[in-house]
Scaffold this active site. Structure first.
Site, PDB file in Angstrom:
ATOM      1  N   ASP A 398       0.853  -1.179   0.000  1.00 10.36           N
ATOM      2  CA  ASP A 398       0.000   0.000   0.000  1.00 10.36           C
ATOM      3  C   ASP A 398       0.900   1.244   0.000  1.00 10.36           C
ATOM      4  O   ASP A 398       2.113   1.150  -0.185  1.00 10.36           O
ATOM      5  CB  ASP A 398      -0.933  -0.054   1.223  1.00 10.36           C
ATOM      6  N   ASP A 512      -5.949   3.453  -7.028  1.00 12.23           N
ATOM      7  CA  ASP A 512      -6.855   3.772  -5.928  1.00 12.23           C
ATOM      8  C   ASP A 512      -7.216   5.259  -6.005  1.00 12.23           C
ATOM      9  O   ASP A 512      -6.658   6.015  -6.803  1.00 12.23           O
ATOM     10  CB  ASP A 512      -6.126   3.458  -4.616  1.00 12.23           C
ATOM     11  N   GLU A 515     -11.766   8.376  -7.894  1.00 15.71           N
ATOM     12  CA  GLU A 515     -13.139   8.829  -8.152  1.00 15.71           C
ATOM     13  C   GLU A 515     -13.190  10.187  -8.882  1.00 15.71           C
ATOM     14  O   GLU A 515     -14.192  10.394  -9.578  1.00 15.71           O
ATOM     15  CB  GLU A 515     -13.920   8.901  -6.825  1.00 15.71           C
ATOM     16  N   ARG A 594     -10.388   1.117  -8.185  1.00 13.90           N
ATOM     17  CA  ARG A 594     -11.503   1.325  -7.259  1.00 13.90           C
ATOM     18  C   ARG A 594     -12.704   1.944  -7.960  1.00 13.90           C
ATOM     19  O   ARG A 594     -13.832   1.514  -7.759  1.00 13.90           O
ATOM     20  CB  ARG A 594     -11.064   2.185  -6.070  1.00 13.90           C
ATOM     21  N   ASP A 610     -13.060  -0.163   0.796  1.00 12.65           N
ATOM     22  CA  ASP A 610     -12.560  -0.205   2.175  1.00 12.65           C
ATOM     23  C   ASP A 610     -13.619  -0.730   3.134  1.00 12.65           C
ATOM     24  O   ASP A 610     -14.237   0.034   3.890  1.00 12.65           O
ATOM     25  CB  ASP A 610     -12.094   1.191   2.597  1.00 12.65           C
TER      26      ASP A 610
END
Length: 928
Positions: A398, A512, A515, A594, A610
Site C-alpha cells: 500500500d 486507488d 473517483e 476502485r 474499504d
C-alpha cells in the site's frame, strides 16, 4: 393543460397514437395513423377507477376532504403510481410549491427510519409533456421529432428533441433522445454501429403520440417491458427525466451500492456519482453503472443501459416503476432482450466490450496490508507464507512504500530492499503489485519531482475555470490531478511508470483514490459560483454537493468539463494504466481499480473498497461481486477478512474460505491493526485457510476457462443462482450463495458460532465436491454440516470440471497433472471444456496460440476431444479421472481400448488414476 371532464374510461386514454413499426413511414405532421392507447391496459384503468371510487366513498363517509378540495384527477393516481414532481431534498414541499409546478399534492404518512416514501407532490395524468410531431423510417429504424409546447419547471427547457430508434439486432434496441437543434455532451465510449436493420426482432415497439411515450413489448409473451407514458418526459439542459413501468419487482444492477442483490422497490433512490467512502448502505459508492437487469414472470429477462456519465439518480417505486433522473448529456438507451439473463449480460457486453483475459497469476492468492512499515517486514510475511506452504501468487504494498506518499517513488530508508524483494518474488514464481493514486504532489521544490514538473509543463492536470491547475489535498498533501481524458497524459503516465519500473520491476498496478478522491471539497480555493458546481438540481449525492470530497465539477479537462467526465475518471485512468503495462511488459496487464464505469472490464478488475472486519461486510461482498458480474467486470473481490477494524480468528477463517472463491482473491488489512494473513493464526485456523486456498488452486484450470469464456463471449464467472435457474422463483432473491460458471455451487458460512449452514439446492442431482456423494434435490433449502474447517461446495449434474494438483503458486500448479471431475447427470451424460495457453501472452486466442479441449460423456464413454492445440498442452498430463454418479460397479475400464485398473466406492464414485495422458492427445475411456 386539459380541463377536467366528467370521469369516464375515455378520459383515462390521452390522445395517443400507436405507431406500428411497419406503418411509421406513413406518419407525418398532418396525417397520423391512430389506434387505441395501449399503455396501461384495462387493468390499470380499472385499478385507478376502483382506487378513486374507494377514496371518494371513504371521504364521503368521514365527512369529506380536509382543507382545499383536491382535483379528482389527482385522486385517480394510486399511491404506488405517484411519480415525484418535487424530488429536491432538504426542501419542505408545501402545497403552494407543488401546485406552482402544476402538480398534485396529497400528504401521506412518512415511512419509518427517515427514508423517503410516497411523494406528496406528484404528476397529474394530464401534466404537459412532449408530443411526437413526426416519425419517419430510416435504413436502421426511425427518426422522429418531439415538441414541447408548454415549458416544464427547470431552466433552459429544450423545446424540440430528436428521437433516433435503431433496431440493431433481433435482441438489441437502441433509442436515443437529444436536442434537435444543438449538440450536447455525449459519453466518449466506443460502441458498435449497426450496419443493417434487425430482420426478426423478438420485440415490438409502439409509441404514444400525445403525451409522447415508448411502449416496448416482448413479442413471444406480450409482456410490456417499457412504458414511459407513466410520467412526463422532461429534457432541460441540466435536468433530464424519464420514467417507466416495470413488468416485475425483480430488479438487479444499478451500481455501485452496498445492499442486497435484489433491489427493494419500496421508494428507494440509487445515486450514481463516484465517491470515496467506506461501503455503506444507501450511499453512492466508488463507481457508476447505469444498467439494470430485470427478471420477468416466467423466467425471461431483459436489461436496460443508459449511456450517460453525468450525476444521476434512479428512483424505484412499488408500482413497480423506475425513474431515470440525470443532470446532463443525452438519454441514450440500449435495451437487451435476452431472453435469458446470461444472454442479457452477453448482449450488454457486446455494446460496452468484453472483459480482458487476465494473466493466470491474477487468479492466484494476493496478500497486502497498509502498514507493513518496511520492505523487510513485507518480505518476512512472504517467507512465512512459503514456510507454511500456503499458496500465494502476489505480494502487494500500500502507500507506505512511497517516499512521502508521492507516486513513482519508494522510501529510501524503510523500503531500501524493495528491489531485492521483487527479485526474490520473481525467482519463486511470484509477482509484485504496487498502489498508485492520481493525485500528484504539487509542493516539491521545482526540479525535484519530475512527475509534477513535467505534467505542469505539458498541461496535463485538471484546471480551474481560470486555467490554472486545480489543487486539492490527498495523501502527499497538496496535489494536482492528472487529466486522463487527454491522450498526452497517457504518454506522461507511461513515461513515469517506465522510470519507476526500471528501479522496481512491478508486475501489476492497483489504482486507488480515482473517483477522484480529495480530502477537500472542490479545491484549496473551494469552487466558483455557477451552474456546474451548483446546478439547478443536485441528485441525492453523499454530502449534498457534487464537489463533496472530490474536485469541482467546473474543473476543465481536455475532453469536457469535470461535470460530465467525473464518473469516467477511473475508467480513463484504467485505460491509460493497462496500455502502459502492455508497452512496458509486452504481456497481459493486471490492473485493479476502485472507481469503475461501463466497459472497465476491458482494462481492469475491481475490488469492493474499504470494507470492515465484520460479519455483515462478509455477507455484502457476495451481492457486490455478483453485481459486478452483471456489469462486465468479472475480476472482482472484496478485502478478505476486512480492511478496517480488527478481525477475529473465526471471522477470518470463514472469510478466507469464502474469499478463496472470489474471482479476485486478496487479503488486505489497514494499518495499526493486528496482522490477518494466514500465518498469524492458530494451527487449526491456518490449516483451514491453507486448505481453502489449495482447493482454489486445484480449480484454477476451471476458473481460467471461465475467464476465457467471459473474454470471448461475455459469460459471467461468479454467477447468481437465478442465471442458471431463471424459472425457479426461489432463486431470484438468493445472494448468500453463488455459482462458479454453470456448475460449482458455493455455500459459505456467513455468521458466527455455527457448525452448519442452510443453503438452497436447486432441483436436480448435486455432488459433494470433495467426496462425490450425491444429493437429489427437489429445489429446497438444505442444512449442511459446516465445521470451521469446511466450506460446502457442490458440483451440478452434467458437468465436467478440469482440476489440477495444487501447488503453492499458479506457476507451480501449471506443471502438475490434471484431474477431471465428471458429475454424471440423471441420464448419465456430462460435458465440460478446458482452455489452456501460456497464461500471460497477449491475445493468445486471437493469434491461435492456445489449446481448447471438450470433454463429453455419453453411454458410459468419456471422450476428450482436442479442438485446437498448442505447444503448451504437450507439457501437461491428465493424471486422474473421477466419475461421480456411476450407479453400478463396473466390471472393467478401457482406456483407448486397453484395460485399466480402477477403484469404485459405495458412494458411486469411479476413479481411474495414473493415466499419464498428454493434454494434446484426445482419448476415450469406457466403463462396462
Amino acid at each position: 393543460m386539459k380541463s377536467y371532464q366528467k370521469l369516464t374510461t375515455a378520459v383515462l386514454q390521452p390522445a395517443a397514437c400507436r405507431v406500428e413499426e411497419e406503418g411509421a413511414a406513413q406518419m407525418s405532421a398532418g396525417r397520423r395513423k391512430l389506434a387505441p392507447w395501449c399503455v396501461g391496459s384495462g387493468l390499470l384503468v380499472a385499478a385507478v377507477l376502483l382506487s378513486a371510487t374507494t377514496v371518494w366513498v371513504l371521504r364521503q363517509v368521514s365527512g369529506g376532504w380536509p382543507g382545499p378540495t383536491l382535483p379528482p384527477k389527482c385522486l385517480l393516481v394510486p399511491e404506488s403510481h405517484r411519480f415525484d414532481c418535487y424530488p429536491e431534498r432538504h426542501v419542505v414541499v408545501t402545497r403552494e410549491l407543488c401546485e406552482s409546478r402544476g402538480c398534485c399534492f396529497i400528504e401521506s404518512l412518512p415511512p419509518a427510519g427517515g427514508k423517503r416514501g410516497v411523494p406528496w407532490c406528484f404528476y397529474p395524468p394530464d401534466f404537459p409533456s412532449y408530443t411526437l410531431d413526426s416519425l419517419n423510417q430510416t435504413a436502421l429504424g426511425m427518426v422522429g421529432l418531439l415538441v414541447r409546447r408548454e415549458k416544464a419547471y427547470y431552466p433552459r427547457d429544450i423545446e424540440m428533441l430528436r428521437l433516433d430508434v435503431e433496431f440493431e439486432t433481433d435482441t438489441r434496441l437502441h433509442i436515443k433522445l437529444t436536442d434537435a437543434a444543438n449538440p450536447r455532451y455525449e459519453v466518449p465510449l466506443e460502441v458498435p454501429r449497426a450496419m443493417k436493420r434487425a430482420e426478426n426482432p423478438i420485440y415490438t415497439l409502439d409509441f404514444s403520440r400525445d403525451p409522447f411515450g415508448v411502449l416496448l413489448r416482448r413479442r413471444a409473451t406480450g409482456t410490456v417491458l417499457l412504458n414511459t407514458t407513466v410520467a412526463p418526459l422532461i429534457f432541460a439542459d441540466q435536468f433530464l427525466q424519464i420514467a417507466t413501468s416495470l413488468p416485475s419487482r425483480f430488479l438487479y444492477g444499478l451500481g455501485e451500492h452496498r445492499g442486497t442483490l435484489l433491489h427493494n422497490l419500496d421508494w428507494s433512490t440509487l445515486t450514481l456519482w463516484a465517491r470515496d467512502v467506506s461501503p455503506t448502505e444507501s450511499f453512492n459508492l466508488y463507481g457508476a453503472h447505469p444498467f439494470y437487469l430485470l427478471m420477468e414472470e416466467g423466467g425471461d429477462a431483459h436489461g436496460v443501459f443508459l449511456l450517460n456519465s453525468n450525476a444521476m439518480e434512479v428512483v424505484l417505486q412499488p408500482a413497480p416503476g423506475l425513474t431515470w433522473r440525470t443532470i446532463g448529456g443525452v438519454l441514450d438507451f440500449y435495451i437487451f432482450l435476452g431472453p435469458d439473463p446470461n444472454m442479457v449480460i452477453q448482449q450488454y457486453q457486446q455494446v460496452i466490450g468484453f472483459p480482458a483475459m487476465p494473466p493466470l497469476w491474477a487468479l492466484g492468492f494476493h496478500l497486502c496490508r497498509w502498514g507493513y512499515g518496511s520492505s523487510n517486514e513485507t518480505w518476512q510475511t512472504v517467507r512465512a507464507m512459503r514456510n507454511y506452504q500456503i499458496p500465494q501468487d502476489a505480494q502487494w504494498n500500500d502507500i507506505d512504500y512511497m517516499d512521502g506518499y508521492r507516486d513513482f517513488t519508494f522510501n529510501p530508508q524503510k523500503f531500501a530492499s524493495l528491489p531485492s524483494l521483487v527479485e526474490d518474488l520473481h525467482k519463486h514464481g511470484q509477482y509484485y503489485v504496487i498502489i498508485l493514486d492520481p493525485g500528484i504532489s504539487s509542493t516539491n521544490p521545482h526540479g525535484s519531482y519530475w512527475p509534477f514538473d513535467e505534467g505542469l509543463k505539458r498541461g496535463l492536470f485538471l484546471n480551474t475555470t481560470q486555467g490554472q491547475p486545480l489543487i486539492g489535498q490527498v495523501w502527499p498533501g497538496f496535489t494536482a490531478f492528472a487529466d486522463f481524458s487527454n491522450p498526452d497524459t497517457h504518454q506522461w503516465w507511461l513515461e513515469n511508470l517506465q522510470h519507476f519500473h526500471a528501479h522496481v520491476p512491478f508486475d501489476g498496478l492497483w489504482i486507488d483514490m480515482n473517483e477522484p478522491s480529495n480530502f477537500m471539497d472542490g479545491s484549496e480555493d473551494g469552487c466558483p459560483p455557477g451552474e456546474l458546481d451548483s446546478p439547478p438540481y443536485t441528485p441525492a449525492v453523499l454530502g449534498d454537493s457534487l464537489s463533496a470530497k472530490t474536485v469541482c465539477a467546473s474543473a476543465k479537462q481536455k475532453a469536457s468539463v469535470h461535470y460530465n467526465l467525473h464518473n469516467l475518471y477511473g475508467l480513463m485512468e484504467a485505460k491509460a494504466t493497462a496500455s502502459a503495462l502492455i508497452q512496458i511488459q509486452g504481456k497481459r496487464p493486471f490492473v485493479i481499480s476502485r472507481s469503475t464505469f461501463p466497459s472497465q472490464g476491458r482494462y481492469s478488475g475491481h475490488w469492493l473498497g474499504d470494507n470492515r472486519s465484520q460479519w455483515k461486510d462478509m455477507y455484502y461482498s457476495i451481492p457486490g461481486l455478483l453485481s459486478f458480474s452483471l456489469f462486465g467486470i468479472p475480476l472482482v473481490g472484496a478485502d478478505i477478512c476486512g480492511f478496517s477494524g480488527s478481525t477475529s480468528e473465526e471471522l477470518c477463517t470463514r472469510w478466507m474460505q469464502l474469499g478463496a472463491f472470489y474471482p479476485f482473491a486478496r487479503n488486505h488489512n489497514t494499518q495499526n491493526e493486528k496482522a490477518q494473513d494466514p500465518t498469524v493464526f492458530s494451527p487449526a485456523a491456518r490449516t483451514a485457510m491453507k486448505n481453502a486456498l489449495l482447493t482454489r488452486y486445484s480449480l484454477l484450470p476451471f476458473l481460467y476457462t471461465l475467464f476465457h469464456r467471459a473474454h470471448l463471449q461475455g459469460d459471467t464467472v461468479a454467477r447468481p443462482l437465478f442465471f442458471e435457474f431463471p424459472w425457479d422463483v426461489a432463486t431470484l432473491g438468493l445472494d448468500r450463495q453463488f455459482l462458479w460458471g454453470r456448475s460449482l455451487l458455493v455455500t459459505p458460512v456467513l455468521e458466527p458460532g455455527v457448525e452448519s449452514v442452510t443453503g438452497y439446492v436447486p432441483r436436480g442431482v448435486w455432488y459433494d465436491f470433495y467426496t462425490g456423494s450425491s444429493v437429489n434435490s427437489s429445489g429446497e433449502m438444505l442444512k449442511m454440516s459446516a465445521p470451521l474447517e469446511h466450506l460446502n461446495l457442490h458440483v451440478r449434474e452434467g458437468a465436467i470440471l478440469p482440476t489440477q494438483k495444487p501447488g503453492t503458486t499458479s506457476e507451480a500448479t501449471r506443471g502438475n497433472p490434471l484431474r477431471l471431475i465428471v458429475a454424471l447427470s440423471s441420464s448419465a451424460t456430462a460435458w465440460g471444456d478446458l482452455f489452456w495457453d501460456d497464461g500471460e501472452s497477449l491475445d493468445t486466442f486471437e493469434r491461435g496460440n492456445y489449446s481448447y479441449l471438450v470433454f463429453n460423456v455419453t453411454q458410459n464413454i468419456f471422450t476428450s476431444t482436442v479442438l485446437h492445440a498448442s505447444t503448451e498442452a504437450t507439457e501437461v498430463t491428465i493424471g486422474t479421472l473421477s466419475i461421480f454418479g456411476v450407479r453400478e460397479p463396473p466390471s472393467k475400464v478401457l482406456l483407448n481400448g486397453q484395460e485399466k485398473p480402477f477403484s469404485y466406492l459405495d458412494n458411486q464414485v469411479l476413479t481411474v488414476s495414473d493415466l499419464g495422458l498428454s493434454l494434446s492427445q484426445g482419448f476415450s475411456l469406457q466403463w462396462l
